[in-house]
Write a protein that holds these residues in place. Sequence first.
Motif, PDB file in Angstrom:
ATOM      1  N   ALA A  26      38.569  37.257  33.331  1.00  0.00           N
ATOM      2  CA  ALA A  26      39.397  36.997  32.044  1.00  0.00           C
ATOM      3  C   ALA A  26      38.269  36.325  31.189  1.00  0.00           C
ATOM      4  O   ALA A  26      38.394  36.122  30.003  1.00  0.00           O
ATOM      5  CB  ALA A  26      40.657  36.183  32.114  1.00  0.00           C
ATOM      6  N   GLN A  27      37.266  35.706  31.712  1.00  0.00           N
ATOM      7  CA  GLN A  27      36.202  35.091  31.223  1.00  0.00           C
ATOM      8  C   GLN A  27      35.129  36.216  30.559  1.00  0.00           C
ATOM      9  O   GLN A  27      34.792  37.163  31.405  1.00  0.00           O
ATOM     10  CB  GLN A  27      35.297  34.164  31.983  1.00  0.00           C
ATOM     11  CG  GLN A  27      36.360  33.063  32.576  1.00  0.00           C
ATOM     12  CD  GLN A  27      35.534  32.033  33.506  1.00  0.00           C
ATOM     13  OE1 GLN A  27      34.286  31.997  33.319  1.00  0.00           O
ATOM     14  NE2 GLN A  27      36.514  31.541  34.473  1.00  0.00           N
ATOM     15  N   SER A  28      34.444  36.072  29.751  1.00  0.00           N
ATOM     16  CA  SER A  28      33.265  36.849  29.202  1.00  0.00           C
ATOM     17  C   SER A  28      31.925  36.516  30.098  1.00  0.00           C
ATOM     18  O   SER A  28      31.957  35.395  30.522  1.00  0.00           O
ATOM     19  CB  SER A  28      32.776  36.681  27.969  1.00  0.00           C
ATOM     20  OG  SER A  28      32.367  35.201  27.604  1.00  0.00           O
ATOM     21  N   ASP A  29      31.257  37.264  30.528  1.00  0.00           N
ATOM     22  CA  ASP A  29      30.001  37.075  31.298  1.00  0.00           C
ATOM     23  C   ASP A  29      30.447  36.316  32.626  1.00  0.00           C
ATOM     24  O   ASP A  29      29.781  35.568  33.166  1.00  0.00           O
ATOM     25  CB  ASP A  29      28.927  36.382  30.546  1.00  0.00           C
ATOM     26  CG  ASP A  29      28.537  37.122  29.533  1.00  0.00           C
ATOM     27  OD1 ASP A  29      28.355  38.647  29.686  1.00  0.00           O
ATOM     28  OD2 ASP A  29      27.922  36.473  28.446  1.00  0.00           O
ATOM     29  N   TYR A  30      31.510  36.772  33.395  1.00  0.00           N
ATOM     30  CA  TYR A  30      32.091  36.225  34.484  1.00  0.00           C
ATOM     31  C   TYR A  30      30.970  36.529  35.657  1.00  0.00           C
ATOM     32  O   TYR A  30      30.953  35.809  36.732  1.00  0.00           O
ATOM     33  CB  TYR A  30      33.532  36.541  34.825  1.00  0.00           C
ATOM     34  CG  TYR A  30      33.546  38.141  35.164  1.00  0.00           C
ATOM     35  CD1 TYR A  30      33.405  38.535  36.621  1.00  0.00           C
ATOM     36  CD2 TYR A  30      34.024  38.916  34.142  1.00  0.00           C
ATOM     37  CE1 TYR A  30      33.575  39.742  36.833  1.00  0.00           C
ATOM     38  CE2 TYR A  30      34.382  40.129  34.465  1.00  0.00           C
ATOM     39  CZ  TYR A  30      34.333  40.747  35.614  1.00  0.00           C
ATOM     40  OH  TYR A  30      34.537  42.152  36.134  1.00  0.00           O
ATOM     41  N   MET A  31      30.159  37.298  35.737  1.00  0.00           N
ATOM     42  CA  MET A  31      29.402  37.493  36.827  1.00  0.00           C
ATOM     43  C   MET A  31      27.875  36.811  36.895  1.00  0.00           C
ATOM     44  O   MET A  31      27.033  37.079  37.414  1.00  0.00           O
ATOM     45  CB  MET A  31      29.083  39.071  36.849  1.00  0.00           C
ATOM     46  CG  MET A  31      29.805  40.053  37.347  1.00  0.00           C
ATOM     47  SD  MET A  31      30.327  39.585  39.027  1.00  0.00           S
ATOM     48  CE  MET A  31      31.823  40.611  39.430  1.00  0.00           C
ATOM     49  N   HIS A  32      28.014  35.750  35.783  1.00  0.00           N
ATOM     50  CA  HIS A  32      26.872  35.147  35.604  1.00  0.00           C
ATOM     51  C   HIS A  32      26.762  33.484  35.984  1.00  0.00           C
ATOM     52  O   HIS A  32      28.080  32.965  36.062  1.00  0.00           O
ATOM     53  CB  HIS A  32      26.288  35.027  34.182  1.00  0.00           C
ATOM     54  CG  HIS A  32      26.206  36.743  33.846  1.00  0.00           C
ATOM     55  ND1 HIS A  32      24.975  37.326  34.298  1.00  0.00           N
ATOM     56  CD2 HIS A  32      26.768  37.467  32.993  1.00  0.00           C
ATOM     57  CE1 HIS A  32      25.186  38.641  33.929  1.00  0.00           C
ATOM     58  NE2 HIS A  32      26.010  38.837  33.084  1.00  0.00           N
TER      59      HIS A  32
END
Length: 103
Positions: A33-39
């Motif tokens: 649900a967060q933006s840019d969660y793969m970072h």
Amino acid sequence: WGSYYVDGLTSMTPEDIDTIEATVNGIFDEMAAQSDYMHARNKGAFKRIGRVLNAWVSREDVTEGQQAARERLIAKFDTMCESELEDEEALATCKGYMRPAES
């Protein structure tokens, strides 16, 4: 902190498949649900969850249910990687977070 909680669950109640799977699914849902969660720090949490899940199913007393739950969680995480990343190398790295190092 959720990854540490999952570590505790798999150590203290490895037979509680439903709770472990629901907890990891909840963590994945919150992170997605967060933006840019793969970072950033999330990558470390994903790697930790992968290590914990792999340790959970490498026990001598592992059940088919535990293995099946891990496979469902990996499939969900793979979908998360695919929805966030387009670069093939980054995608392979991301999917590797949930797999044992020797795979």
